[in-house]
Scaffold this motif. Structure first.
Motif, mmCIF file in Angstrom:
data_model
loop_
_atom_site.group_PDB
_atom_site.id
_atom_site.type_symbol
_atom_site.label_atom_id
_atom_site.label_comp_id
_atom_site.label_asym_id
_atom_site.label_seq_id
_atom_site.Cartn_x
_atom_site.Cartn_y
_atom_site.Cartn_z
ATOM 1 N N GLU A 73 -3.226 2.616 0.889
ATOM 2 C CA GLU A 73 -1.859 2.096 0.989
ATOM 3 C C GLU A 73 -1.707 1.410 2.339
ATOM 4 O O GLU A 73 -2.344 1.811 3.316
ATOM 5 N N TYR A 133 1.232 -1.159 4.950
ATOM 6 C CA TYR A 133 2.622 -1.537 5.253
ATOM 7 C C TYR A 133 2.615 -3.062 5.333
ATOM 8 O O TYR A 133 2.300 -3.624 6.380
ATOM 9 N N MET A 163 3.418 -5.395 8.567
ATOM 10 C CA MET A 163 3.079 -4.718 9.818
ATOM 11 C C MET A 163 1.565 -4.526 9.955
ATOM 12 O O MET A 163 1.019 -4.642 11.042
ATOM 13 N N LYS A 183 -8.448 2.691 13.550
ATOM 14 C CA LYS A 183 -8.362 3.995 12.865
ATOM 15 C C LYS A 183 -7.202 4.850 13.345
ATOM 16 O O LYS A 183 -6.847 5.824 12.685
ATOM 17 N N VAL A 222 -3.377 1.374 13.187
ATOM 18 C CA VAL A 222 -3.007 0.375 12.187
ATOM 19 C C VAL A 222 -2.535 1.091 10.914
ATOM 20 O O VAL A 222 -3.215 1.988 10.410
ATOM 21 N N LEU A 233 -2.422 2.196 7.684
ATOM 22 C CA LEU A 233 -3.217 2.242 6.465
ATOM 23 C C LEU A 233 -3.418 3.724 6.156
ATOM 24 O O LEU A 233 -3.620 4.522 7.076
ATOM 25 N N TRP A 234 -3.341 4.080 4.895
ATOM 26 C CA TRP A 234 -3.461 5.490 4.522
ATOM 27 C C TRP A 234 -4.358 5.618 3.302
ATOM 28 O O TRP A 234 -4.198 4.884 2.321
ATOM 29 N N TRP A 260 -3.997 13.017 -0.309
ATOM 30 C CA TRP A 260 -3.980 12.187 0.899
ATOM 31 C C TRP A 260 -5.020 12.713 1.881
ATOM 32 O O TRP A 260 -5.137 13.922 2.070
ATOM 33 N N ALA A 292 -5.575 12.798 8.791
ATOM 34 C CA ALA A 292 -6.098 12.136 9.989
ATOM 35 C C ALA A 292 -6.969 13.130 10.744
ATOM 36 O O ALA A 292 -6.685 14.330 10.756
ATOM 37 N N VAL A 313 12.144 3.116 6.186
ATOM 38 C CA VAL A 313 11.097 3.008 5.155
ATOM 39 C C VAL A 313 10.069 4.113 5.368
ATOM 40 O O VAL A 313 9.814 4.539 6.493
ATOM 41 N N PHE A 314 9.517 4.591 4.264
ATOM 42 C CA PHE A 314 8.565 5.704 4.300
ATOM 43 C C PHE A 314 7.246 5.247 3.697
ATOM 44 O O PHE A 314 7.220 4.409 2.787
ATOM 45 N N PHE A 315 6.131 5.822 4.183
ATOM 46 C CA PHE A 315 4.828 5.486 3.622
ATOM 47 C C PHE A 315 4.002 6.731 3.325
ATOM 48 O O PHE A 315 4.221 7.787 3.917
ATOM 49 N N ALA A 316 3.081 6.546 2.399
ATOM 50 C CA ALA A 316 2.028 7.526 2.100
ATOM 51 C C ALA A 316 2.628 8.882 1.713
ATOM 52 O O ALA A 316 3.597 8.932 0.954
ATOM 53 N N ALA A 317 2.059 9.982 2.225
ATOM 54 C CA ALA A 317 2.508 11.315 1.814
ATOM 55 C C ALA A 317 4.000 11.507 2.078
ATOM 56 O O ALA A 317 4.698 12.143 1.289
ATOM 57 N N ARG A 374 6.357 9.185 2.015
ATOM 58 C CA ARG A 374 7.074 8.460 0.966
ATOM 59 C C ARG A 374 7.118 9.291 -0.327
ATOM 60 O O ARG A 374 8.173 9.415 -0.965
ATOM 61 N N ARG A 415 3.298 16.109 11.913
ATOM 62 C CA ARG A 415 2.684 15.036 12.693
ATOM 63 C C ARG A 415 3.106 13.735 12.026
ATOM 64 O O ARG A 415 2.736 13.447 10.895
ATOM 65 N N MET A 471 4.188 9.355 12.657
ATOM 66 C CA MET A 471 4.217 8.173 13.497
ATOM 67 C C MET A 471 5.463 7.389 13.116
ATOM 68 O O MET A 471 6.026 7.579 12.032
ATOM 69 N N ALA A 523 7.441 3.356 13.479
ATOM 70 C CA ALA A 523 7.427 1.954 13.914
ATOM 71 C C ALA A 523 8.849 1.434 13.829
ATOM 72 O O ALA A 523 9.589 1.765 12.899
ATOM 73 N N ALA A 576 10.273 2.628 10.395
ATOM 74 C CA ALA A 576 9.288 3.133 9.434
ATOM 75 C C ALA A 576 8.783 4.480 9.898
ATOM 76 O O ALA A 576 8.441 4.653 11.071
ATOM 77 N N PHE A 632 5.962 7.527 8.994
ATOM 78 C CA PHE A 632 4.750 7.747 8.182
ATOM 79 C C PHE A 632 3.836 8.784 8.834
ATOM 80 O O PHE A 632 3.932 9.038 10.036
ATOM 81 N N PRO A 670 0.161 10.256 10.279
ATOM 82 C CA PRO A 670 -0.906 9.596 11.042
ATOM 83 C C PRO A 670 -1.756 8.710 10.129
ATOM 84 O O PRO A 670 -2.049 9.084 8.989
ATOM 85 N N VAL A 671 -2.134 7.556 10.641
ATOM 86 C CA VAL A 671 -2.834 6.573 9.814
ATOM 87 C C VAL A 671 -4.287 6.993 9.580
ATOM 88 O O VAL A 671 -4.875 7.711 10.393
#
Lengths: 155, 84, 155, 84
Positions: free
Chosen positions: A49, A51, A54, A115, A118, A120-121, A132, A135, B5-9, B11, B53, B55, B57, B76, B78, B80-81
């Motif tokens: 996934e 963004y 961004m 890593k 940026v 990305l998941w 998931w 990290a 906005v939310f991402f990944a787990a 979201r 944990r 992050m 933006a 945003a 989310f 950790p990437v």
């Protein structure tokens, strides 16, 4: 000026050629390719996934940091998103420079920072379903070593 | 108005891609925004608790919990990437 | 066991594909390509001399050192000899590993050691004719850093 | 008999790719072999003088000036390498 190309794509990276850098300026090309590993023999697939917007800006920004820090001729960063199978290429970072040490360092820097910074998941499909990916502390540490006072010089 | 906005787990835990909210003027930082969201939207509160944990933006730039948020921002949130 | 492939060839490296390492074991591929640079705009061509037999053995030996020192899955080293034009690929070193840091370090190590220990010699053609390229102190120092006590661990 | 082979600038200065020589038994190291060659073959002496930084390999393994040489060995003399 150091050219920076970034791309996010749902298509296999294997079919994308990198620019060649055969201009006589770049003695050194260092390329990193990351592939989907199957550490436990249990990963069926991966889903990435991002963004939109961004992610591309963040890639470009770390490229700008790299070109301030090392004498580089060009940088290319491509990251795949969507569903990816084991063995396929997930990320490719290529750095062209006059000398190899700058190219090696900048490429390792870009991967470490990518890593940890940026958006990305990764989600893994195993026999138990989708999970998931957590990290890893190791990746945060790898990025942090570029921020240490002794390795300063960025801005 | 602020777009969250939310991402990944995170979201998936929230169950929404994004929320458009208008918090009171006392909400001036990311941390205050999260606290306010948790009060107003129990699902968001539970999702944030389940993602300690995090992050953040603001307008597509990485930020910190004490970074300022203002009307018109996109914030945003989310985990950790994990790219690369 | 870490596979090590070495080759010396008078053919363009550009036409050679590297093995793919898409076996699900190798998460990381780091590739270095060295090209003929034209620093001063005066180099017309390069000629590479080697020591047939020893050059290949020396490449294999440095590959063996790398695989003792880092957890690697495969190593490929190809060096071109004979006449080469500006912009063409002169050397390619590819390292496949489970993790990127081992791959980056091993690839940088192989290039540094190759430049100071593998019997290959460059001659440049400029308007003044052919000249042997002088070895650079910098390259000897780059190789020496891998021998420092702090980076020991090879054997 | 010892085969002495030359490469690159040293080969061009010597004017020969290789020499097959049988030095006296007192010649037991690379350094002694070079001294003896310089005496016997003035062209080799001049070429060695013109190439003060040298590398040596015995039977295709890198070696040092004080490494032992013996009958049957192939000794390669060459300038510092410049590949890559």
């Amino acid at each position: 000026m150091t050219r920076i190309d970034v791309a996010i794509t749902a298509e296999p990276l294997e079919s994308r050629l990198s620019s060649e850098g055969r201009d006589g300026r770049s003695g050194a090309e260092v390329r990193f390719s990351g592939r989907v590993r199957d550490e436990s023999g249990q990963v069926r697939a991966l889903f990435l996934e991002h963004y939109p917007g961004m992610t591309e800006r963040a890639l470009r920004r770390i490229g700008e940091h790299a070109r301030e820090r090392w004498p580089l001729n060009a940088i290319e960063m491509i990251h795949r998103v969507g569903e990816i199978r084991v063995g396929e290429e997930i990320v490719r970072v290529v750095v062209w420079a006059g000398h190899r040490q700058a190219a090696f360092e900048a490429c390792a820097f870009l991967m470490d920072v990518l890593k940890s910074q940026v958006p990305l998941w990764k989600k893994e499909l195993t026999d138990d379903g989708w999970h998931w990916v957590e990290a890893r502390e190791r990746d945060a540490e790898a990025a942090a070593r570029w921020m240490a006072p002794s390795s300063e010089g960025a801005r | 108005m602020i777009e969250v906005v939310f991402f990944a787990a995170l979201r998936e835990r929230v169950g929404e891609d994004s929320l458009r909210v208008t918090p009171p003027e006392t909400v001036t930082t990311v941390a205050a925004l999260c606290d306010w969201l948790a009060e107003q939207y129990p699902a968001v509160g539970q999702a944030l608790d389940a993602t300690p944990r995090r992050m953040v933006a603001i307008n597509e730039q990485l930020a910190e919990p004490d970074s300022a948020v203002a009307d018109g921002d996109t914030v945003a949130l989310f985990p950790p990437v994990t790219g690369g």
